[in-house]
Motif scaffolding. Structure first.
Motif, PDB file in Angstrom:
ATOM      1  N   GLU A  89       0.815  -1.217   0.000  1.00 24.41           N
ATOM      2  CA  GLU A  89       0.000   0.000   0.000  1.00 24.41           C
ATOM      3  C   GLU A  89       0.848   1.268   0.000  1.00 24.41           C
ATOM      4  O   GLU A  89       1.788   1.404   0.766  1.00 24.41           O
ATOM      5  N   LEU A  90       0.514   2.173  -0.905  1.00 22.71           N
ATOM      6  CA  LEU A  90       1.090   3.513  -0.914  1.00 22.71           C
ATOM      7  C   LEU A  90       0.091   4.483  -0.289  1.00 22.71           C
ATOM      8  O   LEU A  90       0.425   5.276   0.584  1.00 22.71           O
ATOM      9  N   LEU A  91      -1.157   4.397  -0.765  1.00 25.84           N
ATOM     10  CA  LEU A  91      -2.292   5.174  -0.259  1.00 25.84           C
ATOM     11  C   LEU A  91      -3.462   4.203  -0.113  1.00 25.84           C
ATOM     12  O   LEU A  91      -3.420   3.102  -0.665  1.00 25.84           O
ATOM     13  N   PRO A  92      -4.518   4.565   0.596  1.00 26.54           N
ATOM     14  CA  PRO A  92      -5.643   3.637   0.762  1.00 26.54           C
ATOM     15  C   PRO A  92      -6.288   3.190  -0.549  1.00 26.54           C
ATOM     16  O   PRO A  92      -7.032   2.216  -0.563  1.00 26.54           O
ATOM     17  N   PHE A  93      -5.972   3.893  -1.649  1.00 26.13           N
ATOM     18  CA  PHE A  93      -6.548   3.512  -2.943  1.00 26.13           C
ATOM     19  C   PHE A  93      -5.487   3.188  -3.999  1.00 26.13           C
ATOM     20  O   PHE A  93      -5.821   2.986  -5.159  1.00 26.13           O
ATOM     21  N   TRP A  94      -4.218   3.099  -3.602  1.00 28.16           N
ATOM     22  CA  TRP A  94      -3.155   2.927  -4.589  1.00 28.16           C
ATOM     23  C   TRP A  94      -1.979   2.151  -4.009  1.00 28.16           C
ATOM     24  O   TRP A  94      -1.567   2.404  -2.881  1.00 28.16           O
ATOM     25  N   GLY A  95      -1.444   1.233  -4.811  1.00 26.01           N
ATOM     26  CA  GLY A  95      -0.257   0.495  -4.397  1.00 26.01           C
ATOM     27  C   GLY A  95       1.012   1.176  -4.884  1.00 26.01           C
ATOM     28  O   GLY A  95       0.976   2.088  -5.716  1.00 26.01           O
ATOM     29  N   VAL A 185     -10.441  -2.095  -4.715  1.00 28.17           N
ATOM     30  CA  VAL A 185     -11.466  -3.128  -4.579  1.00 28.17           C
ATOM     31  C   VAL A 185     -10.876  -4.517  -4.367  1.00 28.17           C
ATOM     32  O   VAL A 185     -11.414  -5.316  -3.607  1.00 28.17           O
ATOM     33  N   TRP A 186      -9.766  -4.825  -5.027  1.00 30.91           N
ATOM     34  CA  TRP A 186      -9.201  -6.183  -4.995  1.00 30.91           C
ATOM     35  C   TRP A 186      -7.855  -6.283  -4.290  1.00 30.91           C
ATOM     36  O   TRP A 186      -7.539  -7.318  -3.694  1.00 30.91           O
ATOM     37  N   GLY A 187      -7.043  -5.241  -4.390  1.00 33.34           N
ATOM     38  CA  GLY A 187      -5.652  -5.359  -3.957  1.00 33.34           C
ATOM     39  C   GLY A 187      -5.412  -5.109  -2.481  1.00 33.34           C
ATOM     40  O   GLY A 187      -4.281  -5.197  -2.008  1.00 33.34           O
ATOM     41  N   GLY A 188      -6.470  -4.767  -1.742  1.00 34.86           N
ATOM     42  CA  GLY A 188      -6.307  -4.483  -0.318  1.00 34.86           C
ATOM     43  C   GLY A 188      -6.509  -3.028   0.027  1.00 34.86           C
ATOM     44  O   GLY A 188      -6.102  -2.563   1.088  1.00 34.86           O
ATOM     45  N   GLY A 189      -7.169  -2.298  -0.868  1.00 35.26           N
ATOM     46  CA  GLY A 189      -7.457  -0.889  -0.620  1.00 35.26           C
ATOM     47  C   GLY A 189      -8.686  -0.690   0.254  1.00 35.26           C
ATOM     48  O   GLY A 189      -9.247  -1.647   0.805  1.00 35.26           O
ATOM     49  N   PHE A 190      -9.133   0.555   0.328  1.00 37.79           N
ATOM     50  CA  PHE A 190     -10.174   0.886   1.312  1.00 37.79           C
ATOM     51  C   PHE A 190     -11.522   0.237   1.008  1.00 37.79           C
ATOM     52  O   PHE A 190     -12.259  -0.154   1.926  1.00 37.79           O
ATOM     53  N   LEU A 191     -11.894   0.055  -0.249  1.00 39.80           N
ATOM     54  CA  LEU A 191     -13.165  -0.591  -0.571  1.00 39.80           C
ATOM     55  C   LEU A 191     -13.116  -2.086  -0.282  1.00 39.80           C
ATOM     56  O   LEU A 191     -14.119  -2.690   0.131  1.00 39.80           O
ATOM     57  N   PHE A 192     -11.948  -2.684  -0.463  1.00 40.16           N
ATOM     58  CA  PHE A 192     -11.735  -4.100  -0.128  1.00 40.16           C
ATOM     59  C   PHE A 192     -11.993  -4.321   1.361  1.00 40.16           C
ATOM     60  O   PHE A 192     -12.745  -5.211   1.762  1.00 40.16           O
ATOM     61  N   HIS A 193     -11.377  -3.504   2.181  1.00 36.48           N
ATOM     62  CA  HIS A 193     -11.500  -3.686   3.629  1.00 36.48           C
ATOM     63  C   HIS A 193     -12.849  -3.216   4.170  1.00 36.48           C
ATOM     64  O   HIS A 193     -13.295  -3.696   5.222  1.00 36.48           O
ATOM     65  N   TRP A 194     -13.488  -2.308   3.469  1.00 30.94           N
ATOM     66  CA  TRP A 194     -14.814  -1.863   3.884  1.00 30.94           C
ATOM     67  C   TRP A 194     -15.854  -2.950   3.628  1.00 30.94           C
ATOM     68  O   TRP A 194     -16.888  -3.006   4.285  1.00 30.94           O
ATOM     69  N   GLY A 195     -15.563  -3.819   2.651  1.00 29.67           N
ATOM     70  CA  GLY A 195     -16.444  -4.946   2.382  1.00 29.67           C
ATOM     71  C   GLY A 195     -17.279  -4.837   1.131  1.00 29.67           C
ATOM     72  O   GLY A 195     -18.270  -5.553   0.980  1.00 29.67           O
ATOM     73  N   VAL A 196     -16.902  -3.959   0.191  1.00 31.97           N
ATOM     74  CA  VAL A 196     -17.599  -3.911  -1.091  1.00 31.97           C
ATOM     75  C   VAL A 196     -17.365  -5.230  -1.827  1.00 31.97           C
ATOM     76  O   VAL A 196     -16.231  -5.699  -1.933  1.00 31.97           O
ATOM     77  N   ILE A 197     -18.436  -5.836  -2.307  1.00 34.09           N
ATOM     78  CA  ILE A 197     -18.328  -7.127  -2.994  1.00 34.09           C
ATOM     79  C   ILE A 197     -18.188  -6.895  -4.495  1.00 34.09           C
ATOM     80  O   ILE A 197     -19.077  -6.326  -5.128  1.00 34.09           O
ATOM     81  N   ASP A 198     -17.075  -7.317  -5.039  1.00 33.68           N
ATOM     82  CA  ASP A 198     -16.913  -7.377  -6.501  1.00 33.68           C
ATOM     83  C   ASP A 198     -16.214  -8.689  -6.801  1.00 33.68           C
ATOM     84  O   ASP A 198     -14.983  -8.764  -6.795  1.00 33.68           O
TER      85      ASP A 198
END
Length: 479
Positions: A89-95, A185-198
């Motif tokens: 992780e670099l930022l909550p939305f970017w590696g 969504v997939w790599g461990g960012g904020f939507l992944f950990h929040w629980g958005v299902i994709d």
């Protein structure tokens, strides 16, 4: 001679460096197969679909836009973009950007370092994703997903975008848009950990492709008036071939989602086919009832909307839910494309060549919301990092899940509108986004010096060195 049978190194259990103790050959074989199926969806799948579904004068250009994107994404992916999507992780939305080229990295066990999921009290809830195959397999699998996303974006821009501008657009959009969605969504960012299902790409691939394609189409500008009014497919059978490769290839697309040859991958593949078949039947019936003619091109659109709609929930919904999703996938995008589009000034103003905003944007959003309704608790526990996830249909915290699905979609939509616009404006400072009027009038022959078919027709200058003399002399008959 010894009586012992010689066993090849590749099969010597854990005694060979090529067969690590963590390697599951079944999982690795399936993941490589799934990856190749997804690759085939692009090359030749989308290449021949685009080449066949457009007007003859744009067949070569459209196919080449897809082929170029596939190659360009590969190089960007392994040099910097994979780790931006699935690395640390670099930022909550970017590696963090970095190459995926070193053998020590590629032959080691696969892991997605940012995916370890913790409870609010700091204790580990779900360990990080660590499939039983090498990192090279994950890099391959995720690369073909990134590639097809850019090819889908191209569908909105066919028939007028400068090829040089497209060559610049692909690496820029991959770097500043795709990687953000993939990591979030997939790599461990904020939507992944929040629980958005994709489950396998509604939010990472399809909504971004539809929104970015529509946005880029606004900035590039429309096709010529003549092309907008008359754009008949030059080869519907080619388009059907491409659609067939998409449908069958989607077994790898959704079946590869769990990173294992497990029960969830089986469920995902079955649901994918149920939803797609239902979508095609419903769309065809609607065409027959309202337009009196069942359209083959419409059926191709229906296959795509069915595949797209099931993707966010393929492995987490039951078979009956996949059937419901298929009915809606064949009717909601049909309505937005065939009815709403003709009534909306905005949709009319922006020339989205193949209607990607409908087939991927609307269908992807529909699938994401329906996943928030129908995600089944037991299936969710087989796949998701956030335990006890469920859709609103199953009560409990399902209502919150539906809210997360909508909020996640809004983030993806907003990011893509803004970033795609910035990219187009920046490219416009360097090269024109749209072809010259001369090239637009002629098409493939002017842009590439090549034609799809050895026929003289719309969009070509008459050339007697290629098309024969204007008047063919009739030989005299001796008396």
């Amino acid at each position: 001679q010894s009586g012992k049978m010689s066993v090849p190194v590749a099969y010597q259990g854990n005694t060979s460096a090529a067969v690590a103790d963590w390697l599951n050959k079944g999982d690795n074989a399936w993941q490589l197969t799934a990856s190749t199926l997804v690759g085939l969806m692009s090359v030749p799948g989308m290449v021949v679909l685009y080449g066949g579904v457009v007007k003859k004068k744009w067949a070569v250009n459209s196919a080449f836009m897809a082929l170029y994107a596939f190659a360009a994404v590969w190089i960007c992916w392994v040099v910097w973009a994979y780790n931006m999507s699935f690395g640390e992780e670099l930022l909550p939305f970017w590696g963090k950007a970095g190459p995926a080229l070193d053998q020590a990295f590629l032959v080691g066990r696969a892991s997605l370092p940012a995916t370890a999921h913790y409870r609010a009290d700091g204790t580990l809830e779900t360990a990080m994703v660590e499939p039983y195959f090498p990192m090279a397999t994950v890099v391959y699998f995720q690369c073909v997903f990134a590639a097809i996303t850019l090819i889908l974006v191209a569908g909105s821009l066919l028939g007028r975008m400068s090829f040089l501008a497209w060559m610049l657009f692909v690496p820029l959009w991959l770097t500043f848009s795709y990687t953000v969605g993939a990591f979030s969504v997939w790599g461990g960012g904020f939507l992944f950990h929040w629980g958005v299902i994709d489950y396998c790409g509604g939010y990472v691939i399809h909504i971004p492709a539809g929104v970015a394609g529509f946005t880029a189409a606004y900035w590039v500008g429309p096709r010529t008036k003549k092309d907008r009014e008359s754009f008949p497919p030059n080869n519907i059978l080619f388009a059907l071939t491409g659609a067939g490769l998409l449908w069958m290839g989607w077994a790898g697309f959704n079946g590869g989602g769990p990173y294992a040859a497990n029960v969830d991958s089986s469920m995902a593949i079955l649901n994918t086919n149920i939803c797609t078949a239902a979508s095609l039947i419903v769309w065809t019936c609607l065409d027959a009832v309202f337009f009196k003619k069942p359209s083959v091109v419409g059926a191709v659109q229906a296959v795509i909307t069915g595949l797209v709609c099931i993707t966010p929930g393929a492995g987490v919904v039951q078979g009956w839910a996949a059937l419901v999703m298929g009915v809606l996938a064949g009717s909601v995008p049909w309505y937005t494309m065939m009815v709403l589009h003709k009534r909306s000034k905005l949709l009319q103003r922006v020339d989205d060549t193949l209607g990607v905003i409908h087939t991927h944007g609307v269908a992807g959003l529909l699938g994401g919301v329906l996943t928030g309704l129908f995600a089944e608790p037991n299936l969710c526990n087989l796949f998701l990092p956030v335990t006890n996830s469920r859709g609103a249909f199953y009560g409990g915290n399902g209502g919150a899940q539906l809210g997360k699905q909508i909020a996640g979609a809004l983030f993806v939509i907003g990011w893509n509108v803004v970033v795609t616009s910035i990219i187009c404006v920046v490219i416009r400072l360097v090269v024109p986004l749209r072809m010259s009027e001369e090239k637009l009038a002629i098409g493939d022959d002017a842009v590439h010096g090549e034609e799809a078919y050895a026929l003289w027709g719309d969009g070509e200058h008459y050339d007697d060195t290629k098309h024969g003399a204007a008047v063919v002399p009739v030989p005299s008959v001796p008396k």
